[in-house]
Each structure stands twice: as structure tokens, then as C-alpha cells.
Design an enzyme around this catalytic site. Structure first.
Site, PDB file in Angstrom:
ATOM      1  N   TYR A   1     -24.693   6.190  32.576  1.00  0.00           N
ATOM      2  CA  TYR A   1     -25.471   7.179  33.328  1.00  0.00           C
ATOM      3  C   TYR A   1     -26.874   7.379  32.766  1.00  0.00           C
ATOM      4  O   TYR A   1     -27.049   7.499  31.547  1.00  0.00           O
ATOM      5  CB  TYR A   1     -24.765   8.532  33.286  1.00  0.00           C
TER       6      TYR A   1
ATOM      7  N   ARG B   1     -20.094  38.435   8.897  1.00  0.00           N
ATOM      8  CA  ARG B   1     -19.248  38.118  10.035  1.00  0.00           C
ATOM      9  C   ARG B   1     -18.167  39.190  10.000  1.00  0.00           C
ATOM     10  O   ARG B   1     -18.492  40.354  10.172  1.00  0.00           O
ATOM     11  CB  ARG B   1     -18.721  36.667   9.881  1.00  0.00           C
TER      12      ARG B   1
ATOM     13  N   ARG C   1      -8.311  29.230  -0.131  1.00  0.00           N
ATOM     14  CA  ARG C   1      -7.945  28.966   1.273  1.00  0.00           C
ATOM     15  C   ARG C   1      -8.599  27.659   1.726  1.00  0.00           C
ATOM     16  O   ARG C   1      -9.799  27.632   1.985  1.00  0.00           O
ATOM     17  CB  ARG C   1      -8.426  30.111   2.182  1.00  0.00           C
TER      18      ARG C   1
ATOM     19  N   HIS D   1     -15.201  35.865   2.357  1.00  0.00           N
ATOM     20  CA  HIS D   1     -15.455  34.486   2.795  1.00  0.00           C
ATOM     21  C   HIS D   1     -16.911  34.138   2.483  1.00  0.00           C
ATOM     22  O   HIS D   1     -17.804  34.960   2.687  1.00  0.00           O
ATOM     23  CB  HIS D   1     -15.172  34.400   4.303  1.00  0.00           C
TER      24      HIS D   1
ATOM     25  N   CYS E   1     -19.372   9.171  28.659  1.00  0.00           N
ATOM     26  CA  CYS E   1     -19.009   9.820  29.920  1.00  0.00           C
ATOM     27  C   CYS E   1     -17.746  10.653  29.731  1.00  0.00           C
ATOM     28  O   CYS E   1     -17.239  10.782  28.628  1.00  0.00           O
ATOM     29  CB  CYS E   1     -18.792   8.767  31.009  1.00  0.00           C
ATOM     30  N   MET E   2     -17.222  11.195  30.804  1.00  0.00           N
ATOM     31  CA  MET E   2     -16.053  12.065  30.703  1.00  0.00           C
ATOM     32  C   MET E   2     -14.797  11.309  30.260  1.00  0.00           C
ATOM     33  O   MET E   2     -13.999  11.812  29.477  1.00  0.00           O
ATOM     34  CB  MET E   2     -15.792  12.749  32.047  1.00  0.00           C
TER      35      MET E   2
ATOM     36  N   LYS F   1      -5.224  26.959  11.351  1.00  0.00           N
ATOM     37  CA  LYS F   1      -5.716  27.536  12.614  1.00  0.00           C
ATOM     38  C   LYS F   1      -6.194  26.433  13.568  1.00  0.00           C
ATOM     39  O   LYS F   1      -6.407  25.294  13.146  1.00  0.00           O
ATOM     40  CB  LYS F   1      -6.873  28.488  12.303  1.00  0.00           C
TER      41      LYS F   1
END
Ligand SMILES: *Cc1c(COP(=O)(O)O)cnc(C)c1O
Length: 392
Positions: free
Chosen positions: A268, A134, A222, A166, A320-321, A36
Site C-alpha cells: 500500500y 502515576r 517485581r 514503582h 498490512c492487516m 499481567k
């Protein structure tokens, strides 16, 4: 000559070796490799092919689109999915021969209707909630779900292939929830089998339980994270101690190397100030590429590290980005004598390289999140004996 600015390399031989290791740990139970979320950030289809070659009879995908993409890529084996919303069209999944999961009577009926519509017998597994709270049917709702599945099976529209649950705390081997959940699961198996269902596979274990909890193995395990060569949790041991090899490497090149004088601050917010004259390097990856900003260094200078010239260089200041700064130190002062253009490894399994777990520790998260979020402007590249056919 062209240099890749940044790349994410996936070692499919490592995935294969991990899958074989897990299959051996699971035996006689069979193995599902969970692919997944784009194979936990490694690329779903190449990982799936490597897993199949290593002998995984099952693949796991959370949502239908993932499983259908596997079919489109030519996968013909068993694939389990487990997350749909009410009203979602599951007919393509039925036609594709996927094993779907139902948590409720309504979901059993929905899959049954899809089978009727398509004229294809649906493969269905039932999920019992044994304490994760869940997905899955509560223990109270379970007998009704079992009955609906029996009715659907008697109609010929549905083949009930499995039941599963699970674990909440498999990465804490001594947690009492593990035994408690196993107890609820065993009871739910009895309820279903006493009602007349016969399952091809009953399953409960994830990677952690596969490695350390044989009592949870049942017929099928799994495994996600361990197949990618990460430890489910450091308390279970490092990846190496568990016989696993991290498949993902993220690397780049230093854009720039330059001095920073004592008292000057970096990045920053000026959160880190150089206590002495030093040298820093600039790495051209940031949170836009999945590098967690939480792994920035604080004023104490503690944060993630990268590998440059065979040595560890700490992140300094905020990530930073698109970029971040690492401290190399003054070569005259025992620092790393690096130059612009030198390779830098953010994470990997090479000698001395930080692991995904190291980044998780620095960012206050888990290795799962580090690899799964590692996507952006890195060029993805696959290595391994079968890399070419796996990526075709
Ligand atoms: C993601 C997932 C797994 C795999 O868990 P790992 O800890 O990565 O081995 C197994 N089962 C289900 C239902 C999952 O959602």
C-alpha cells in the site's frame, strides 16, 4: 499433512530459567513474577505455573480479574494486584486471599468494608508514590493512609502485608530519579513503621532494578519483562548479556515467492520501490495479529527483518492487516534461495532470529509492547519439559 499457517511458540523452559536467574539476582530478596496482560502476551496461566515451579513465591497481576483467573486455574500462592476503580467490587479478591493494594484512605476503607461484608480478613498493601506520579499516595497523604491502615488492622478486618512503590527510570541506571525515589521510599517506610505498621514485604524494584540496582531490592522484587527473556532496555545489555532467553517465537511460512522488477513498488502507498530486479516473499501475518505497522519500511528500506533460510530478509513497504512483504533478493545475485512454503521466523531466540527488541527498534517502541501485542491469528503453542501439565 497440515501446516500451521502462523504460530506463536512459548518456551516455558526459558521462562523457568529466566525466573531462576532473577531469583538468584534478587536474593536474599524474594521474587514476584508479574503475569499481567495475559503474561505479557505469553499466556498468563502457563507462565504462572512455570514461574511457580521455578520458585516464585509471589505473582503480580494488575487487575482483579487476572488474579481471580489464576485462582480459578488452581494457583494457591501469594498474588498481588494493584489497579481497581472506585466502587469496584473487591469482595471476590478478599475471599480469594489476594493481596490488594490501596493508594488512598478511600481505598483502605473500601477494602475494609469488603472484609466486613465477606467475613474474611483482607490482605492489603499500601502504595506510596515516590516520584513516578502515576498510582500511589503522595508523600503528603501518606501518614493518613498509614493511619487508616493501622485502624483497619486493629479492627481485625485487614492484615497489612506490605508497602511498595514503582520506579520511573530504572532502565536508565544513572538517572537521578532512581536515588531520589529510593530516598522517598525509605522515608515512607520510616513513617509507616514509626506509626506501628510491620510489613512482611517492602518493595520497589522492577526487572531493570532487580538486575542493576541492588539498593532497590528491599524484601521483594517485581519482575515482568526479564522473566519473559527480554532486556528491559538495550542500554542495560542484550537479553543474552543479561543471562536471559527470549521465551517467545513467532513464525510462519512464506505464502508466495515472486520476482519484482527494478522500479516496481511494493504494498500500500508504494512506499518502497525496488532499486533493482529482485525477489520478494509474502508473510501471512499483519497488524491484525499484533505485528506493528510502525515497523514497515520507509522509502530508505529500513524497517523490521525476518529470518528465512538462516538469513535476514528485510520488510519492504507497508505492513498490512493480514500480510506483509519481505525482500529475499535474486538467488543469482546472492539473494536467499527461498520457495513458497519455507518457514519464516519473525522473532525468536534461535540463531540469527530477530529479537523482540529488534522489532521494537524498527517500530520505535519497547520490547514490552511487541510481545504483549502479539496476539491474533497465530496458533499459540507451548514447549518445554512441563508444557503439557502447564497448559492442562
Ligand atoms: C508491570 C509492572 C512491573 C513489572 O515491570 P517490568 O519492567 O516488566 O519488570 C512491576 N511492578 C508494577 C507495579 C508493574 O505495573
Amino acid at each position: 499433512m497440515s501446516v500451521a499457517r502462523a504460530e506463536l511458540v512459548v518456551d516455558l523452559d526459558a521462562i523457568e530459567a529466566n525466573v531462576r536467574r532473577l531469583a538468584a539476582a534478587a536474593g536474599p530478596a524474594r521474587l514476584m513474577v508479574v503475569v499481567k496482560a495475559d503474561g505479557y502476551g505469553h499466556g498468563m496461566v502457563p507462565v504462572a505455573r512455570a514461574a511457580r515451579r521455578a520458585g516464585a513465591p509471589w505473582l503480580g497481576a494488575a487487575v482483579l480479574e487476572e488474579a481471580l483467573a489464576l485462582r480459578e486455574a488452581g494457583d494457591t500462592g501469594r498474588i498481588l494486584t494493584w489497579l481497581t476503580v472506585p466502587g469496584e467490587d473487591v469482595r471476590a479478591g478478599v475471599r480469594a486471599g489476594l493481596d490488594l493494594t490501596a493508594y488512598s484512605v478511600a481505598e483502605v476503607e473500601h477494602v475494609r468494608a469488603a472484609a466486613r461484608d465477606t467475613g474474611v480478613r483482607a490482605r492489603l498493601q499500601l502504595k506510596i508514590d515516590t516520584g513516578l506520579h502515576r498510582g500511589g499516595a503522595t508523600e503528603t497523604a501518606w501518614p493518613a493512609v498509614v493511619q487508616a491502615a493501622l485502624d483497619a488492622q486493629r479492627s481485625g478486618e485487614v492484615e497489612v502485608t506490605g508497602m511498595w512503590s514503582h520506579l520511573a527510570c530504572a532502565d536508565e541506571p544513572d538517572h537521578p530519579a532512581n536515588g531520589a525515589q529510593e530516598g522517598v521510599f525509605a522515608r515512607a517506610v520510616s513513617v509507616a513503621e514509626d506509626a506501628g505498621l510491620r510489613f512482611e514485604v517492602r518493595h520497589l524494584a522492577n526487572s531493570a532494578a532487580t538486575l542493576v540496582r541492588p539498593s532497590a531490592h528491599w524484601d521483594l522484587v517485581r519482575c515482568g519483562i526479564a522473566a519473559y527473556g527480554l532486556t528491559p532496555d538495550p542500554v542495560l545489555g542484550t537479553a543474552t548479556e543479561l543471562g536471559l532467553r527470549q521465551a517467545m517465537t513467532v513464525r510462519s511460512h512464506l505464502v508466495l515467492v515472486k520476482p519484482v522488477a527494478a522500479g516496481e513498488a511494493v504494498s500500500y502507498g508504494h512506499t518502497w520501490r525496488a532499486p533493482r530486479d529482485t525477489v520478494v516473499g509474502l508473510v501471512p501475518l499483519g497488524y491484525g495479529d499484533g505485528i506493528p505497522r510502525h515497523a514497515s519500511s520507509g522509502p530508505d528500506g529500513r524497517g523490521a527483518e525476518v529470518l528465512v533460510g538462516g538469513r535476514r530478509a528485510p520488510v519492504r513497504g507497508r505492513i498490512c492487516m493480514d500480510q506483509f512483504v519481505v525482500e529475499l533478493g535474486h538467488p543469482a545475485d546472492g539473494g536467499i534461495p527461498a520457495r513458497a512454503g519455507d518457514p519464516v521466523t519473525l522473532l525468536g531466540s534461535a540463531d540469527g532470529a530477530p529479537s523482540a527488541q529488534d522489532w521494537a527498534d524498527a517500530a520505535g517502541t519497547i520490547g514490552y509492547e511487541i510481545v504483549t501485542r502479539m496476539r491474533g491469528r497465530q496458533q499459540r503453542r507451548y514447549v518445554g519439559a512441563h508444557a503439557e501439565e502447564d497448559t492442562r
